[in-house]
Design a protein around this motif. Sequence first.
Motif, PDB file in Angstrom:
ATOM      1  N   MET A  24     -14.552  -2.228  17.186  1.00 20.91           N
ATOM      2  CA  MET A  24     -15.524  -2.837  18.088  1.00 20.91           C
ATOM      3  C   MET A  24     -14.992  -2.745  19.519  1.00 20.91           C
ATOM      4  SD  MET A  24     -18.061  -4.142  16.127  1.00 20.91           S
ATOM      5  CE  MET A  24     -18.820  -5.579  16.884  1.00 20.91           C
ATOM      6  N   LYS A  25     -15.856  -2.294  20.451  1.00 23.02           N
ATOM      7  CA  LYS A  25     -15.441  -2.226  21.849  1.00 23.02           C
ATOM      8  C   LYS A  25     -15.806  -3.495  22.610  1.00 23.02           C
ATOM      9  CE  LYS A  25     -19.536   0.605  22.905  1.00 23.02           C
ATOM     10  NZ  LYS A  25     -19.971   1.959  23.279  1.00 23.02           N
ATOM     11  N   THR A  26     -16.653  -4.332  22.015  1.00 22.89           N
ATOM     12  CA  THR A  26     -16.994  -5.616  22.615  1.00 22.89           C
ATOM     13  C   THR A  26     -17.405  -6.571  21.506  1.00 22.89           C
ATOM     14  OG1 THR A  26     -18.366  -6.713  24.292  1.00 22.89           O
ATOM     15  CG2 THR A  26     -19.415  -4.985  22.989  1.00 22.89           C
ATOM     16  N   SER A  27     -17.331  -7.857  21.770  1.00 19.44           N
ATOM     17  CA  SER A  27     -17.692  -8.842  20.756  1.00 19.44           C
ATOM     18  C   SER A  27     -19.205  -8.937  20.588  1.00 19.44           C
ATOM     19  CB  SER A  27     -17.138 -10.220  21.131  1.00 19.44           C
ATOM     20  OG  SER A  27     -15.726 -10.218  21.082  1.00 19.44           O
ATOM     21  N   PHE A  28     -19.626  -9.337  19.407  1.00 22.82           N
ATOM     22  CA  PHE A  28     -21.046  -9.471  19.087  1.00 22.82           C
ATOM     23  C   PHE A  28     -21.233 -10.805  18.378  1.00 22.82           C
ATOM     24  CE2 PHE A  28     -24.670  -7.638  16.251  1.00 22.82           C
ATOM     25  CZ  PHE A  28     -25.601  -8.391  16.961  1.00 22.82           C
ATOM     26  N   GLU A  53     -10.602  -8.157  15.875  1.00 27.08           N
ATOM     27  CA  GLU A  53     -10.740  -8.171  14.418  1.00 27.08           C
ATOM     28  C   GLU A  53     -11.489  -6.967  13.874  1.00 27.08           C
ATOM     29  OE1 GLU A  53     -12.564 -11.838  13.355  1.00 27.08           O
ATOM     30  OE2 GLU A  53     -10.899 -13.080  14.071  1.00 27.08           O
ATOM     31  N   GLY A  54     -12.209  -6.252  14.726  1.00 26.34           N
ATOM     32  CA  GLY A  54     -13.045  -5.158  14.236  1.00 26.34           C
ATOM     33  C   GLY A  54     -14.212  -5.707  13.436  1.00 26.34           C
ATOM     34  N   ALA A  55     -14.778  -4.866  12.587  1.00 27.85           N
ATOM     35  CA  ALA A  55     -15.890  -5.273  11.738  1.00 27.85           C
ATOM     36  C   ALA A  55     -15.874  -4.413  10.481  1.00 27.85           C
ATOM     37  CB  ALA A  55     -17.223  -5.094  12.466  1.00 27.85           C
ATOM     38  N   PRO A  56     -16.081  -5.014   9.300  1.00 31.37           N
ATOM     39  CA  PRO A  56     -15.977  -4.246   8.058  1.00 31.37           C
ATOM     40  C   PRO A  56     -17.147  -3.295   7.850  1.00 31.37           C
ATOM     41  CG  PRO A  56     -16.677  -6.482   7.583  1.00 31.37           C
ATOM     42  CD  PRO A  56     -16.343  -6.446   9.039  1.00 31.37           C
ATOM     43  N   HIS A  57     -16.845  -2.055   7.529  1.00 35.11           N
ATOM     44  CA  HIS A  57     -17.828  -1.051   7.122  1.00 35.11           C
ATOM     45  C   HIS A  57     -17.305  -0.399   5.845  1.00 35.11           C
ATOM     46  CE1 HIS A  57     -18.942  -1.582  11.306  1.00 35.11           C
ATOM     47  NE2 HIS A  57     -20.023  -0.868  11.137  1.00 35.11           N
ATOM     48  N   PHE A  81     -21.778  -1.328  20.266  1.00 36.15           N
ATOM     49  CA  PHE A  81     -20.644  -2.171  19.930  1.00 36.15           C
ATOM     50  C   PHE A  81     -19.472  -1.431  19.301  1.00 36.15           C
ATOM     51  CE2 PHE A  81     -24.302  -4.999  20.066  1.00 36.15           C
ATOM     52  CZ  PHE A  81     -23.815  -6.037  20.847  1.00 36.15           C
ATOM     53  N   LEU A  82     -19.691  -0.276  18.707  1.00 38.24           N
ATOM     54  CA  LEU A  82     -18.612   0.437  18.018  1.00 38.24           C
ATOM     55  C   LEU A  82     -17.949   1.441  18.943  1.00 38.24           C
ATOM     56  CD1 LEU A  82     -20.269   1.122  14.540  1.00 38.24           C
ATOM     57  CD2 LEU A  82     -18.823  -0.803  15.226  1.00 38.24           C
ATOM     58  N   ALA A  83     -16.624   1.346  19.077  1.00 38.58           N
ATOM     59  CA  ALA A  83     -15.894   2.283  19.920  1.00 38.58           C
ATOM     60  C   ALA A  83     -15.766   3.644  19.259  1.00 38.58           C
ATOM     61  CB  ALA A  83     -14.504   1.723  20.227  1.00 38.58           C
ATOM     62  N   ASP A  84     -15.807   3.683  17.929  1.00 38.43           N
ATOM     63  CA  ASP A  84     -15.682   4.946  17.203  1.00 38.43           C
ATOM     64  C   ASP A  84     -16.179   4.711  15.787  1.00 38.43           C
ATOM     65  OD1 ASP A  84     -15.102   7.582  16.700  1.00 38.43           O
ATOM     66  OD2 ASP A  84     -12.925   7.312  16.603  1.00 38.43           O
ATOM     67  N   GLU A 101     -10.266  12.419   7.902  1.00 35.48           N
ATOM     68  CA  GLU A 101      -9.168  11.952   8.740  1.00 35.48           C
ATOM     69  C   GLU A 101      -9.484  10.593   9.371  1.00 35.48           C
ATOM     70  OE1 GLU A 101     -10.506  14.964   8.877  1.00 35.48           O
ATOM     71  OE2 GLU A 101      -8.874  16.156   8.006  1.00 35.48           O
ATOM     72  N   LYS A 102     -10.735  10.436   9.826  1.00 35.46           N
ATOM     73  CA  LYS A 102     -11.124   9.165  10.432  1.00 35.46           C
ATOM     74  C   LYS A 102     -11.182   8.057   9.365  1.00 35.46           C
ATOM     75  CE  LYS A 102     -11.830   9.936  14.880  1.00 35.46           C
ATOM     76  NZ  LYS A 102     -13.194   9.943  15.446  1.00 35.46           N
ATOM     77  N   LEU A 103     -11.657   8.371   8.177  1.00 34.46           N
ATOM     78  CA  LEU A 103     -11.649   7.376   7.107  1.00 34.46           C
ATOM     79  C   LEU A 103     -10.224   6.910   6.818  1.00 34.46           C
ATOM     80  CD1 LEU A 103     -14.243   8.731   4.508  1.00 34.46           C
ATOM     81  CD2 LEU A 103     -14.490   6.737   5.975  1.00 34.46           C
ATOM     82  N   GLU A 104      -9.300   7.843   6.813  1.00 38.59           N
ATOM     83  CA  GLU A 104      -7.898   7.504   6.577  1.00 38.59           C
ATOM     84  C   GLU A 104      -7.353   6.668   7.728  1.00 38.59           C
ATOM     85  OE1 GLU A 104      -4.263   7.330   4.604  1.00 38.59           O
ATOM     86  OE2 GLU A 104      -6.190   8.097   3.879  1.00 38.59           O
ATOM     87  N   LEU A 105      -7.728   7.020   8.953  1.00 37.08           N
ATOM     88  CA  LEU A 105      -7.240   6.318  10.138  1.00 37.08           C
ATOM     89  C   LEU A 105      -7.705   4.870  10.163  1.00 37.08           C
ATOM     90  CD1 LEU A 105      -5.874   6.355  12.963  1.00 37.08           C
ATOM     91  CD2 LEU A 105      -8.067   7.139  13.881  1.00 37.08           C
ATOM     92  N   TYR A 106      -8.974   4.663   9.872  1.00 36.04           N
ATOM     93  CA  TYR A 106      -9.554   3.318   9.991  1.00 36.04           C
ATOM     94  C   TYR A 106      -9.540   2.551   8.672  1.00 36.04           C
ATOM     95  CZ  TYR A 106     -11.266   4.986  14.489  1.00 36.04           C
ATOM     96  OH  TYR A 106     -11.356   5.495  15.758  1.00 36.04           O
TER      97      TYR A 106
END
Length: 362
Positions: free
Chosen positions: A1-5, A17-21, A319-322, A351-356
């Motif tokens: 998350m790049k900003t709170s919601f 904290e991010g957000a679960p996906h 809201f999502l940075a990536d 690779e992104k799934l592994e990263l996050y």
Amino acid sequence: MKTSFAISGGTVGSPNEGAPHVYVRVVTDVGVEGWGEARPSHRWSCETLETVTSTIAGYLKPALLGAEVSDLQTIHGLMNKEIKPDLSGGQPIAKAAVDMALHDAIGRERGCRLPELWFAGFRPELKLSYLISTASPEEAGRMASDAAAKGYRGLDVKLGLRPDADLDLLEAVKAAAPNLFLRADANQAYNLQQAAKLARAMERIGVDVFEQPLRADDLHGHAQLRRKTDIPIALDESIWTTGNLMQAIRAEACDTVVVKVTKMGGLTGARRCGELAREAGLGLLGGGLTESRLALAASAHLFRYLRIEDPVDLNGPLFLADDPVASGPRIDEGDVVLPDRPGIGCEISAEKLELYGCRSNV
């Protein structure tokens, strides 16, 4: 998350904290992949990261292995046998991720874009609304002005963060962007007396729709509110299934229904709700749960199929940075161009799934 919601029930995601996906991959016996996504938020519904992952891994996966991928009716029957439907459909956000992945796999296997599975044409362009989530009228006005300058056609203003400032908030937004479609979303923040008072003020301001002002289970209260105001009343958290929708229709509880793929058990359930609402003469709004571009694309295909013309609240890009989508829809502020590829049209980066990715014992 790049900003709170934040919504009236609390914060649903933040940079710290991010957000679960949750991402689901379906593989057919001929090696075709399909991808789906769930975005649980315990401040918005009863499903969490833990319940979604345990439902999929422990119950849905064993029941569906070996099933015919294109037989969605049987597959939903199997899912509902494992997780019994309640008033919300029985873990609908978990089921939505599986349903989305199946649609993607079917489209890829047949070489069809998602709407072609519904015997509809491909409509690639979509308008997004700009979501304002702040308790400060001054900040809300600045955000509305910025959204108008960037070409957005609609605003979704979250109410109930500080109820005593909600009227000032709406006035500031309307003054800053008087020509944009204005959607006031309370997320169940009020009682009937409060909502009626605010609705009368909204009429003066020029709000276009008042979304989910009362508790989700208060259809009678929403019906009463409709008789007290000329502003269309939209239901979101009240309607998860076609059964919920039929009860709302019988109660004359709303003018408009908010369609969300991840709350309605996937594309299958959301399409049924949208079609039923249309047949009942109700309006439709499109919404999401800060999903990544994967679920955004799936939802956008459905909203174009349902002919939703007002800007839709697919607010992930705000809201999502990536995200793990390697290629997908092209998003330029409030304008979306959907990928012209089979299925949902997105490619997922391992690779992104592994990263996050987070590790658990599920």
